[in-house]
Write an enzyme that holds these catalytic residues in place. Structure first.
Site, mmCIF file in Angstrom:
data_model
loop_
_atom_site.group_PDB
_atom_site.id
_atom_site.type_symbol
_atom_site.label_atom_id
_atom_site.label_comp_id
_atom_site.label_asym_id
_atom_site.label_seq_id
_atom_site.Cartn_x
_atom_site.Cartn_y
_atom_site.Cartn_z
ATOM 1 N N ASN A 9 -5.261 32.104 -12.068
ATOM 2 C CA ASN A 9 -5.223 31.237 -13.485
ATOM 3 C C ASN A 9 -6.790 31.356 -13.945
ATOM 4 O O ASN A 9 -7.548 30.698 -13.266
ATOM 5 C CB ASN A 9 -4.914 29.774 -12.940
ATOM 6 C CG ASN A 9 -5.158 28.771 -14.478
ATOM 7 O OD1 ASN A 9 -5.200 29.322 -15.239
ATOM 8 N ND2 ASN A 9 -5.195 27.452 -14.082
ATOM 9 N N TRP A 10 -6.853 32.216 -15.036
ATOM 10 C CA TRP A 10 -8.324 32.382 -15.335
ATOM 11 C C TRP A 10 -8.650 31.271 -16.062
ATOM 12 O O TRP A 10 -10.114 31.154 -16.443
ATOM 13 C CB TRP A 10 -8.482 33.714 -16.238
ATOM 14 C CG TRP A 10 -7.976 34.925 -15.325
ATOM 15 C CD1 TRP A 10 -7.796 35.099 -14.096
ATOM 16 C CD2 TRP A 10 -8.044 36.341 -15.719
ATOM 17 N NE1 TRP A 10 -7.661 36.329 -13.457
ATOM 18 C CE2 TRP A 10 -7.690 37.170 -14.657
ATOM 19 C CE3 TRP A 10 -8.393 36.801 -17.002
ATOM 20 C CZ2 TRP A 10 -7.806 38.518 -14.758
ATOM 21 C CZ3 TRP A 10 -8.305 38.403 -17.236
ATOM 22 C CH2 TRP A 10 -7.929 39.133 -16.060
ATOM 23 N N LYS A 11 -8.011 30.319 -16.496
ATOM 24 C CA LYS A 11 -8.463 29.114 -17.295
ATOM 25 C C LYS A 11 -9.156 29.538 -18.709
ATOM 26 O O LYS A 11 -8.906 30.598 -19.032
ATOM 27 C CB LYS A 11 -9.209 28.151 -16.454
ATOM 28 C CG LYS A 11 -8.609 27.851 -15.073
ATOM 29 C CD LYS A 11 -9.306 26.503 -14.418
ATOM 30 C CE LYS A 11 -8.511 26.462 -13.131
ATOM 31 N NZ LYS A 11 -8.913 25.100 -12.546
ATOM 32 N N HIS A 95 0.217 22.037 -15.773
ATOM 33 C CA HIS A 95 -1.142 22.428 -14.611
ATOM 34 C C HIS A 95 -1.716 21.106 -15.105
ATOM 35 O O HIS A 95 -1.530 20.251 -15.972
ATOM 36 C CB HIS A 95 -1.822 23.581 -15.399
ATOM 37 C CG HIS A 95 -3.241 23.562 -14.379
ATOM 38 N ND1 HIS A 95 -4.308 22.966 -14.405
ATOM 39 C CD2 HIS A 95 -3.447 24.400 -13.557
ATOM 40 C CE1 HIS A 95 -5.114 23.192 -13.369
ATOM 41 N NE2 HIS A 95 -4.490 24.186 -12.871
ATOM 42 N N GLU A 97 -4.629 20.037 -15.236
ATOM 43 C CA GLU A 97 -5.825 19.750 -16.520
ATOM 44 C C GLU A 97 -5.189 19.649 -17.436
ATOM 45 O O GLU A 97 -5.516 18.711 -18.581
ATOM 46 C CB GLU A 97 -6.519 21.157 -16.674
ATOM 47 C CG GLU A 97 -7.577 21.181 -15.161
ATOM 48 C CD GLU A 97 -7.957 22.495 -14.757
ATOM 49 O OE1 GLU A 97 -7.791 23.548 -15.804
ATOM 50 O OE2 GLU A 97 -8.422 22.604 -13.853
ATOM 51 N N GLU A 167 -0.190 21.609 -6.540
ATOM 52 C CA GLU A 167 -1.636 21.478 -6.609
ATOM 53 C C GLU A 167 -2.154 20.045 -6.403
ATOM 54 O O GLU A 167 -2.062 19.391 -7.445
ATOM 55 C CB GLU A 167 -2.118 22.312 -8.010
ATOM 56 C CG GLU A 167 -1.550 23.542 -8.004
ATOM 57 C CD GLU A 167 -2.370 24.440 -8.983
ATOM 58 O OE1 GLU A 167 -3.083 25.389 -8.539
ATOM 59 O OE2 GLU A 167 -2.530 23.661 -10.179
ATOM 60 N N GLY A 173 -10.633 23.153 -7.892
ATOM 61 C CA GLY A 173 -11.933 23.148 -8.299
ATOM 62 C C GLY A 173 -13.041 22.589 -7.718
ATOM 63 O O GLY A 173 -14.151 22.282 -8.035
ATOM 64 N N SER A 212 -8.627 25.201 -4.392
ATOM 65 C CA SER A 212 -9.674 25.843 -3.713
ATOM 66 C C SER A 212 -9.236 26.659 -2.637
ATOM 67 O O SER A 212 -9.677 26.928 -1.529
ATOM 68 C CB SER A 212 -10.362 24.455 -3.149
ATOM 69 O OG SER A 212 -11.051 24.032 -4.275
HETATM 70 C C1 PEP Z 1 -6.146 25.710 -10.528
HETATM 71 O O1 PEP Z 1 -6.957 25.749 -11.390
HETATM 72 O O2 PEP Z 1 -4.877 25.984 -10.633
HETATM 73 C C2 PEP Z 1 -6.751 25.920 -9.004
HETATM 74 C C3 PEP Z 1 -6.184 26.087 -7.872
HETATM 75 O O3 PEP Z 1 -8.016 25.861 -9.111
HETATM 76 P P1 PEP Z 1 -9.172 26.377 -7.554
HETATM 77 O O4 PEP Z 1 -8.567 27.518 -7.009
HETATM 78 O O5 PEP Z 1 -10.364 26.782 -8.539
HETATM 79 O O6 PEP Z 1 -9.106 25.136 -6.998
#
Ligand code: PEP
Length: 253
Positions: A9-11, A95, A97, A167, A173, A212
């Site tokens: 997921n490049w966000k 997600h 976010e 998640e 993050g 992470s």
């Molecule tokens: C994500 O945004 O879905 C995610 C898991 O981010 P990260 O790997 O940076 O924790």
């Protein structure tokens, strides 16, 4: 054997130049394994350019969200048919976010999940609890509410054409990965919830862990029976880091 999916997921990161380097590196190093699928989810403006590179490779393309509507007066939104048109096969829905920052409700997420499937896209449904919810013993209740909203709207059979990503919000993050045992416990709970409705659907659905994940912790997570890969944020932005996670999956197969 369900196999593994390692999804990036490049966000809201990247540029034409940076993305080209990133996706070229991923394609060049992608493991040749039928059991480990790689997926990249760039921001909308770059989907076509990345599709031109992933097309014909063994790296799949996905988007980060989708409109629940088919077409029309929805300024700024992107329909599933458009995502298909530019080469997407997957789309992330729900997600954390987007739930937290854009106010997406569980029902809106369910609508997006169904809109994706209607266009032939495979939704990756994200669920997960905040730290406060975990510490107050509400993890399973939160997961159940998020999953049941989709189950009630789409039905159990829809999960035969979907992926789930657990998640924990507190792990995204932050560098605070869930331990393999913590993750497995929730993954088992998710699969059991589906099992109560259909054993075959529950057995077939991939459940990814996100939060992470890095090359050095992926193996410990992926070796659990109910963890079928990862949804990767930060570590998906460097091809070496992303490929190290893919290699951890290959090593377990
Ligand atoms: C994500 O945004 O879905 C995610 C898991 O981010 P990260 O790997 O940076 O924790």
């Amino acid at each position: 054997m369900r196999g593994y999916l390692v999804a990036g997921n490049w966000k809201m990161n990247g540029s034409n130049v940076a993305n080209a380097e990133l996706v070229d590196g991923i394609i060049a190093g992608a493991p040749q394994s039928d059991l480990v699928e790689l997926l990249v989810c760039p921001p909308f403006p770059y989907l076509s350019a990345v599709a031109a590179k992933t097309s014909g490779s063994n790296v799949r393309l996905g988007a980060q969200t989708i409109s629940e509507h088919e077409s029309g007066a929805f300024t700024g939104e992107t329909a599933g048919s458009m995502l298909r048109d530019v080469g997407c096969e997957y789309v992330i829905v729900g997600h954390s976010e987007r739930r937290a920052l854009m106010g997406e409700t569980s029902q809106a997420v369910a609508d997006k999940f169904m809109a994706a499937q209607k266009c032939g896209l495979t939704p990756i449904l994200c669920v997960g609890e905040t730290l406060e919810q975990r510490e107050s013993g509400k993890t399973e209740a939160v997961i159940d509410e998020q999953l049941n909203a989709v189950l009630d709207s789409a039905g159990i059979d829809a999960f035969g054409r979907a992926v789930i990503a657990y998640e924990p919000v507190w792990a995204i993050g932050t560098g605070m990965t869930a331990t393999p045992d913590q993750a497995q416990e929730v993954h088992r709970h998710i699969r059991a919830l589906l099992e109560a409705k259909s054993e075959s659907v529950a057995e077939g659905v991939k459940i990814l862990y996100g939060g992470s994940v890095k090359g050095d912790n992926a193996g410990g997570l992926f070796s659990n029976p109910d963890i079928d890969g990862g949804l990767i944020g930060g570590a998906s932005l460097k091809s070496e880091d992303f490929l190290a996670i893919a290699e951890a999956a290959v090593a377990i197969c």
